[in-house]
Design a protein around this motif. Structure first.
Motif, PDB file in Angstrom:
ATOM      1  N   GLN A 219       0.856  -1.190   0.000  1.00 50.20           N
ATOM      2  CA  GLN A 219       0.000   0.000   0.000  1.00 50.20           C
ATOM      3  C   GLN A 219       0.888   1.234   0.000  1.00 50.20           C
ATOM      4  O   GLN A 219       1.934   1.263   0.635  1.00 50.20           O
ATOM      5  CB  GLN A 219      -0.905   0.017   1.247  1.00 50.20           C
ATOM      6  N   VAL A 220       0.463   2.256  -0.742  1.00 51.57           N
ATOM      7  CA  VAL A 220       1.182   3.534  -0.729  1.00 51.57           C
ATOM      8  C   VAL A 220       0.163   4.613  -0.416  1.00 51.57           C
ATOM      9  O   VAL A 220      -0.791   4.808  -1.166  1.00 51.57           O
ATOM     10  CB  VAL A 220       1.840   3.837  -2.089  1.00 51.57           C
ATOM     11  N   ASP A 221       0.339   5.277   0.720  1.00 50.41           N
ATOM     12  CA  ASP A 221      -0.654   6.285   1.100  1.00 50.41           C
ATOM     13  C   ASP A 221      -0.126   7.154   2.237  1.00 50.41           C
ATOM     14  O   ASP A 221       0.977   6.923   2.734  1.00 50.41           O
ATOM     15  CB  ASP A 221      -1.961   5.597   1.531  1.00 50.41           C
ATOM     16  N   ARG A 229      -7.183   3.250   7.050  1.00 49.41           N
ATOM     17  CA  ARG A 229      -7.763   2.477   5.945  1.00 49.41           C
ATOM     18  C   ARG A 229      -6.736   1.531   5.351  1.00 49.41           C
ATOM     19  O   ARG A 229      -6.358   1.658   4.183  1.00 49.41           O
ATOM     20  CB  ARG A 229      -8.276   3.433   4.840  1.00 49.41           C
ATOM     21  N   PRO A 230      -6.229   0.571   6.129  1.00 49.07           N
ATOM     22  CA  PRO A 230      -5.255  -0.379   5.557  1.00 49.07           C
ATOM     23  C   PRO A 230      -5.902  -1.136   4.404  1.00 49.07           C
ATOM     24  O   PRO A 230      -7.094  -1.432   4.457  1.00 49.07           O
ATOM     25  CB  PRO A 230      -4.925  -1.309   6.729  1.00 49.07           C
ATOM     26  N   VAL A 277     -11.211  -5.260  10.875  1.00 48.88           N
ATOM     27  CA  VAL A 277      -9.983  -4.876  11.561  1.00 48.88           C
ATOM     28  C   VAL A 277     -10.349  -3.965  12.725  1.00 48.88           C
ATOM     29  O   VAL A 277     -11.007  -2.948  12.530  1.00 48.88           O
ATOM     30  CB  VAL A 277      -9.026  -4.126  10.614  1.00 48.88           C
ATOM     31  N   ILE A 278      -9.942  -4.363  13.915  1.00 52.48           N
ATOM     32  CA  ILE A 278     -10.277  -3.557  15.097  1.00 52.48           C
ATOM     33  C   ILE A 278      -9.002  -2.998  15.701  1.00 52.48           C
ATOM     34  O   ILE A 278      -8.111  -3.743  16.117  1.00 52.48           O
ATOM     35  CB  ILE A 278     -11.019  -4.401  16.158  1.00 52.48           C
ATOM     36  N   ILE A 355     -15.036   1.518  11.738  1.00 47.50           N
ATOM     37  CA  ILE A 355     -15.108   0.159  11.191  1.00 47.50           C
ATOM     38  C   ILE A 355     -14.201   0.062   9.964  1.00 47.50           C
ATOM     39  O   ILE A 355     -14.281   0.872   9.050  1.00 47.50           O
ATOM     40  CB  ILE A 355     -16.570  -0.189  10.805  1.00 47.50           C
ATOM     41  N   ILE A 356     -13.281  -0.904  10.007  1.00 46.09           N
ATOM     42  CA  ILE A 356     -12.375  -1.122   8.872  1.00 46.09           C
ATOM     43  C   ILE A 356     -12.599  -2.533   8.370  1.00 46.09           C
ATOM     44  O   ILE A 356     -12.545  -3.495   9.151  1.00 46.09           O
ATOM     45  CB  ILE A 356     -10.907  -0.985   9.316  1.00 46.09           C
ATOM     46  N   ILE A 357     -12.888  -2.660   7.073  1.00 47.35           N
ATOM     47  CA  ILE A 357     -12.974  -4.012   6.513  1.00 47.35           C
ATOM     48  C   ILE A 357     -11.923  -4.171   5.427  1.00 47.35           C
ATOM     49  O   ILE A 357     -11.612  -3.228   4.703  1.00 47.35           O
ATOM     50  CB  ILE A 357     -14.387  -4.330   5.952  1.00 47.35           C
ATOM     51  N   ILE A 358     -11.336  -5.363   5.373  1.00 50.37           N
ATOM     52  CA  ILE A 358     -10.340  -5.648   4.341  1.00 50.37           C
ATOM     53  C   ILE A 358     -10.616  -7.026   3.764  1.00 50.37           C
ATOM     54  O   ILE A 358     -11.121  -7.913   4.469  1.00 50.37           O
ATOM     55  CB  ILE A 358      -8.908  -5.629   4.906  1.00 50.37           C
TER      56      ILE A 358
END
Lengths: 363, 274
Positions: A219-221, A229-230, A277-278, A355-358
């Motif tokens: 990832q590049v950010d 936001r992984p 992801v928590i 909330i993060i979803i991947i």
């Protein structure tokens, strides 16, 4: 950041193999003019190989490295005009501090008067005024680091490369140097590529972070986006702490945990398996008794472990049908943590924005 | 406390308990050194023959040596070959050691072993081989031939010493120099060489000594006007026992000892300066 001090770097399809192993696997990366970009990854990820390819010390098998519009792949290191700082500092022990810094100027046949002036300026910039006549072995680790820096920018390169320059310093000095390096970067305005395996250092210093693993960019950010936001499990796991829980993918494209709705699968995303992801510090105590929880999802469980760590407290919560969830609370007197003990029942929750979803990677 | 009751090291072993070790070590050192030093008194004898201890002391055999055109010519040959060997072997060995050290090539190790074989192979084999090869090339009894042969013997020493020096040197310094604008050659001369200079000087002295002390190859491939001092000494010993040999040996022991002491000092300096 004035663009005449800096050059953009365009890397395309860069590949380097050592035997059967891909050190770099078709890497594409555009580094903006004047940007502070960090290559972050575990050891053996290819981050140093990439840096050395930019410096010209190893020749990739294929691909392109352009500084602005100029192809550099075949240009030897001494003609790339790139300042470089190594982990070991690599100061020249048979020369004084001033002679070390003057070395690149001497090679460029800068006049003695101008050399002196520029060495003085460089010493001033790194706060080593008056130490020019010292020998290298009379300097502390932090001072050596500054000399290495001064030597790398004194000839006004438009690109600066650093290979874990702070890893030999103790923690306090390292944190101070991180801030100083950042200020120096702002002052010089030069495009900087920085290699580290320390995620906190990367978050502290960078305009953008390129997370690299197995020779590929994960990832590049910006630091905030990378953290909040992984893009995949590797980034989520490598940067910051996290607990990852598998989600159920319903036929109506909804992702659920137990019977709670978590998120909708992003449009036209083919991945079928997803993880929640928590981040431990994003969890709030969901106070069921008053029913005023703002949390979008809640997890009820039993405290398995509660550890006081000074600035924060770390709690491990056992929940049904899933891995333990790690929670980090602040330790102020108002904290919900105050009297928590192993065996207590607790419910924690996440706000909608946290909330993060991947997608779950294959294999 | 008597000295033999004092601990000899950080352990509790006393000097007394170590007495046997000191005695053995002394005997070994004497056995190594006495045969060399016995020639010194012999060289100051007045007798026609080698004798020990001399009955009458004199410097007659030194006068004999310095007065003889034959001995003087041989000495000049030896010095010339020693210096030339030093001038060829030192840069050659340094370059080879550097290249093999820096190169990550998988054949580097094998090439290194190949280049140091002259140290491992019995010198008599090298001498015989060289003699036959030189016979075809017309290099027997030439200064060039001797210098080449001695260079082959000295280069392994140079390579081993320089490789050891490079091991304790941070090659990143050369990388930094190159990123700062130096070519590889500039980086080597401005950064690397000054830091391994003590080892290079040591190598030069060792190369000179290797050639100056060498006798086996010299016996085979040198002769006539290019015969070395060692070759002349060997022939002289075979034909008639003459105390001149003892006088020359004494001078050679002196030269070797002084040069070795210098290399020791340089080595010690090199360590403190780094």
């Amino acid at each position: 950041m004035s663009s005449d001090n800096a050059l953009p770097i365009h890397i395309g399809g860069l590949t380097k193999k050592y035997g059967d192993l891909y050190a770099l696997d078709s890497v594409d990366l555009d580094i903006k003019s004047g940007e502070f970009l960090t290559l972050l990854g575990p050891s053996g990820s290819g981050k140093t190989t990439l840096l050395m390819a930019i410096a010209g010390f190893n020749r990739p098998d294929s691909g392109s490295i352009r500084f602005d519009n100029q192809e550099m792949i075949l240009t030897p290191p001494h003609r790339r005009e790139v300042g470089m700082v190594f982990q070991s500092y690599a100061l020249f022990p048979h020369m004084s501090v001033a002679e070390n810094i003057a070395f690149p100027l001497k090679l460029r046949k800068v006049s003695a008067a101008e050399t002196n002036q520029r060495v003085e300026e460089a010493l001033h910039t790194v706060q080593l005024d008056g130490l020019g006549s010292r020998n290298i072995d009379q300097l502390s680790g932090g001072q050596r680091q500054r000399v290495a820096l001064a030597r790398a920018f004194v000839f006004r390169p438009r690109i600066l490369l650093m290979d874990e320059p702070l890893s030999a310093l103790d923690k306090k000095l390292r944190e101070r140097m991180q801030i100083e390096l950042k200020q120096l970067h702002r002052q010089l305005g030069v495009t900087t590529v920085y290699v580290t395996h320390d995620q906190r250092e990367a978050l502290t210093m960078s305009d953008r972070i390129a997370v690299i693993n197995h020779g590929r960019l994960a990832q590049v950010d910006t630091p905030t986006s990378i953290y909040n936001r992984p893009a995949n499990a590797f980034v989520a796991d490598f940067i910051g702490e996290s607990t990852m829980l598998p989600l159920e993918h319903r036929p109506d494209h909804q992702l659920t945990f137990g019977d709670q709705f978590v998120a909708t699968v992003p449009d036209d995303n083919p991945d079928s398996q997803w993880l929640l992801v928590i981040r431990p510090e994003r969890l709030l105590v969901a106070d069921d008794s008053q029913g005023n929880t703002a949390a979008a999802i809640t997890f009820g469980g039993i405290v398995k472990e509660a550890v006081f760590q000074g600035d924060s407290a770390f709690v491990l919560i056992a929940i049904d049908n899933a891995d333990d969830i790690a929670v980090r609370f602040s330790t102020g007197s108002a904290s919900a943590m105050a009297n928590l003990q192993a065996g207590d029942a607790i419910a924690v929750g996440l706000l909608k924005d946290d909330i993060i979803i991947i997608p779950r990677e294959a294999g | 406390m008597r000295w033999w009751n004092k601990p000899a090291s950080d352990t509790q072993i006393t000097h007394g308990k170590r007495l046997w070790l000191y005695i053995v070590a002394t005997i070994i050192m004497l056995l190594l050194v006495i045969p060399t030093f016995i020639v010194i008194p012999m060289s100051f004898s007045n007798s026609q023959y080698l004798e020990f201890p001399p009955e009458v002391w004199s410097t007659r055999w030194y006068e004999e040596y310095f007065g003889s055109a034959k001995w003087m010519r041989a000495t000049v040959v030896s010095l010339k070959i020693g210096v030339l060997t030093m001038l060829v072997a030192t840069p050659l060995g340094t370059m080879a050691a550097y290249a093999l050290f820096v190169s990550g090539h998988r054949a580097a190790r094998a090439v290194f072993v190949l280049l140091i074989t002259p140290m491992i192979v019995p010198v008599i084999l090298i001498a015989i081989g060289t003699f036959y090869a030189y016979g075809r090339m017309g290099l027997n009894n030439t200064i060039t031939g001797l210098v080449l042969a001695h260079t082959a013997l000295a280069t392994p020493l140079v390579m081993i010493v320089i490789t050891a020096a490079l091991r304790s040197y941070d090659l990143n310094q050369e990388r930094v120099a190159r990123s700062l604008g130096a070519t590889r050659l500039q980086a080597f001369f401005a950064i690397t060489l000054p830091q391994i200079r003590f080892s290079v000087i040591t190598c030069a002295l060792l190369s000179f000594l290797t050639s100056f002390d060498e006798v086996i190859v010299a016996i085979f491939v040198s002769g006539g006007t290019t015969a070395t001092l060692t070759k002349h000494m060997f022939s002289a010993l075979r034909d008639f026992i003459d105390p001149t040999i003892a006088a020359i040996s004494t001078i050679m022991v002196l030269v070797s000892t002084v040069l070795l002491l210098i290399t020791q000092r340089i080595g010690a300096n090199g360590k403190t300066e780094r």
